[in-house]
Design a protein around this motif. Structure first.
Motif, PDB file in Angstrom:
ATOM      1  N   TRP A  22       0.562  -0.995   0.033  1.00 25.50           N
ATOM      2  CA  TRP A  22      -0.131  -0.023  -0.087  1.00 25.50           C
ATOM      3  C   TRP A  22       0.910   1.088   0.033  1.00 25.50           C
ATOM      4  O   TRP A  22       0.720   2.292  -0.788  1.00 25.50           O
ATOM      5  CB  TRP A  22      -0.753  -0.047   1.138  1.00 25.50           C
ATOM      6  N   ASP A  23       1.800   1.289   0.804  1.00 26.25           N
ATOM      7  CA  ASP A  23       2.862   2.400   0.985  1.00 26.25           C
ATOM      8  C   ASP A  23       3.546   2.567  -0.559  1.00 26.25           C
ATOM      9  O   ASP A  23       3.931   3.775  -0.940  1.00 26.25           O
ATOM     10  CB  ASP A  23       3.854   2.241   1.800  1.00 26.25           C
ATOM     11  N   ASP A  25       2.523   1.528  -3.398  1.00 25.82           N
ATOM     12  CA  ASP A  25       1.580   2.152  -4.319  1.00 25.82           C
ATOM     13  C   ASP A  25       1.234   3.622  -4.464  1.00 25.82           C
ATOM     14  O   ASP A  25       1.069   4.271  -5.220  1.00 25.82           O
ATOM     15  CB  ASP A  25       0.258   1.246  -4.240  1.00 25.82           C
ATOM     16  N   HIS A  26       1.261   4.360  -3.116  1.00 24.16           N
ATOM     17  CA  HIS A  26       1.199   5.638  -2.852  1.00 24.16           C
ATOM     18  C   HIS A  26       2.338   6.235  -3.389  1.00 24.16           C
ATOM     19  O   HIS A  26       2.159   7.373  -3.973  1.00 24.16           O
ATOM     20  CB  HIS A  26       0.641   5.915  -1.652  1.00 24.16           C
ATOM     21  N   GLN A  29       2.103   6.454  -7.078  1.00 24.76           N
ATOM     22  CA  GLN A  29       1.071   7.119  -7.606  1.00 24.76           C
ATOM     23  C   GLN A  29       1.911   8.616  -7.471  1.00 24.76           C
ATOM     24  O   GLN A  29       1.499   9.644  -8.464  1.00 24.76           O
ATOM     25  CB  GLN A  29      -0.063   7.147  -6.738  1.00 24.76           C
TER      26      GLN A  29
END
Length: 90
Positions: A22-23, A25-26, A29
């Motif tokens: 998740w980290d 992916d951010h 992004q």
């Protein structure tokens, strides 16, 4: 925007836990939103940019190349600062 992932990057992602993914992916992004967010390296690593972010509370470096003429983001490697640049050269 085309995103190219190196085999080294893909292999490292498989070893991550869900909260770490998740980290990551951010961070990816954020790079996609602003490709100039990382610092450009010189010398042996010229053409490579490094973005620093926190993954599970630990500082992590993400190496990438952005080619504006073909709008391609190549994700090279990520990891902790220890031996990161040495491994990136190989």
């Amino acid at each position: 925007m085309n995103i190219v992932v190196t085999p080294r990057f893909k292999k490292a992602v498989k070893k991550l836990h869900n909260n770490q993914k998740w980290d990551l992916d951010h961070a990816v992004q954020a790079i996609m939103d602003t490709p100039s967010i990382g610092t450009m390296k010189v010398g042996d690593l010229s053409g490579i940019q490094i973005h620093k972010f926190k993954m599970s509370g630990q500082l992590t470096l993400l190496a990438y190349q952005y080619r504006d003429e073909v709008v391609t983001l190549t994700l090279l490697s990520f990891g902790s600062h220890e031996n990161f640049y040495r491994d990136l050269k190989h």
